[in-house]
Design a protein around this motif. Structure first.
Motif, short mmCIF file in Angstrom:
data_model
loop_
_atom_site.label_atom_id
_atom_site.label_comp_id
_atom_site.label_asym_id
_atom_site.label_seq_id
_atom_site.Cartn_x
_atom_site.Cartn_y
_atom_site.Cartn_z
N THR A 115 64.13 57.86 9.30
CA THR A 115 63.44 59.03 8.74
C THR A 115 62.23 58.61 7.92
OG1 THR A 115 65.48 60.29 8.77
CG2 THR A 115 63.76 61.06 7.27
N ASP A 170 68.14 65.23 13.74
CA ASP A 170 69.36 64.76 13.07
C ASP A 170 70.03 65.95 12.39
OD1 ASP A 170 71.29 63.50 11.59
OD2 ASP A 170 69.98 61.86 10.96
N ASN A 212 66.91 65.32 7.15
CA ASN A 212 66.19 65.03 5.91
C ASN A 212 64.73 64.63 6.14
OD1 ASN A 212 66.80 62.57 7.00
ND2 ASN A 212 67.63 61.69 5.14
N ASP A 271 62.66 62.37 15.26
CA ASP A 271 63.55 61.58 14.40
C ASP A 271 64.97 61.88 14.88
OD1 ASP A 271 64.82 60.23 12.36
OD2 ASP A 271 64.33 61.69 10.81
MG LIG Z 1 67.52 59.96 8.96
#
Ligand SMILES: [Mg+2]
Ligand SMILES: Nc1ncnc2c1ncn2[C@@H]1O[C@H](COP(=O)(O)OP(=O)(O)O)[C@@H](O)[C@H]1O
Length: 253
Positions: free
Chosen positions: A16, A42, A46, A135
């Motif tokens: 991330t 994800d 985040n 991501d």
């Molecule tokens: Mg991550």
């Protein structure tokens, strides 16, 4: 057709952080103008935090909406069009890039719903962007040809251990197993503590892996993350910011 870049690797290696810094580099520092879509795939999302974006709606939230639509709309409603208009609602337009957050499905729903939607979304949106940067959650198990279109670049983020580097090898095998197609596979070694760059490059070479960047352990980055400050605000002299340029170059951006 846009270039699709997915960032993968074990949890906690810095996927991330690297994704956020790459976006920052492309948006703020490189001076190039790409039309970018960032996807946080994800479930423990985040990326938005790292980018400093407040998330109101995720793709996970669409599940209920799409289910209800079955009862509340007439049979001849164009479900695809409905889906697309909803998708437009949850697409966050930020300065220099758009962001989509997959999130968790509401209630006790399964992730396959969100994953299945991802493919549809990618097919729909990918033509509107120069770059799609994803991501991904740790492990590629949920990613298959059914979930994402063929990738241009698969990036594996690892730590500086041998075991970390062999993750790159394993991901290469796993990708084959799940028939995930990509044109290039690159490795980024993150949180490098000592000046082991040459040793790391040697080990990677012996494993047949191409390392495009070794990002130092960055005290400033770690502090920013700890207190919840977005990495977009990291100062220019941060060690990670300086190395991220190599990532952009390494993937030909
Ligand atoms: Mg991550
Ligand atoms: N280059 C770096 N230097 C210092 N800390 C880092 C670096 N990259 C990531 N971290 C820290 O490591 C932790 C995990 O990073 P994160 O990007 O959330 O990993 P992942 O997405 O792979 O689970 C975070 O606390 C983050 O601040």
């Amino acid at each position: 057709m846009g270039k699709i870049i997915a960032i993968t690797g074990k949890g906690g290696t810095g996927k991330t952080a690297v994704t956020a810094l790459l976006i920052r580099n492309l948006v703020k520092d490189s001076g190039k103008k790409y039309n970018i879509l960032a996807i946080d795939a994800d479930p423990d999302a985040n990326l938005a935090d790292a980018l400093g974006v407040k998330v109101d709606k995720t793709i996970g939230d669409m599940r209920e909406f799409m289910q209800q639509a079955r009862y509340t709309t007439s049979p001849d409603t164009d479900k695809q069009a409905l889906f697309e208009s909803k998708l437009f609602e949850i697409l966050m337009e930020e300065e220099g890039y758009d962001l989509l957050v997959m999130g968790k499905p509401e209630g006790s729903g399964c992730y396959c719903f969100v994953n299945n939607l991802l493919r549809g979304i990618m097919d729909k949106t990918v033509t509107n962007y120069d770059l799609v940067i994803i991501d991904t959650p740790a492990g590629l198990e949920h990613f298959s040809r059914k979930t994402v279109p063929d990738l241009d670049v698969l990036i594996v983020v690892t730590d500086e251990s041998r075991r970390g580097l062999t993750t790159g090898e394993r991901i290469r095998d796993l990708a084959k197993e799940i028939e995930l197609k990509y044109k290039e596979l690159y490795v980024i070694v993150n949180k490098v503590t000592l000046d082991r760059k040459n040793v790391i490059l040697g080990v990677a070479k012996s494993l047949g892996l191409e390392v495009i960047a070794t990002i130092p352990y960055d005290e400033k980055l770690a502090k920013f993350d700890l207190v919840g400050d977005p990495l977009m605000g990291l100062p220019e002299d941060s060690l990670a910011i300086q190395e991220i340029e190599q990532v952009a170059k390494g993937i030909g951006l």
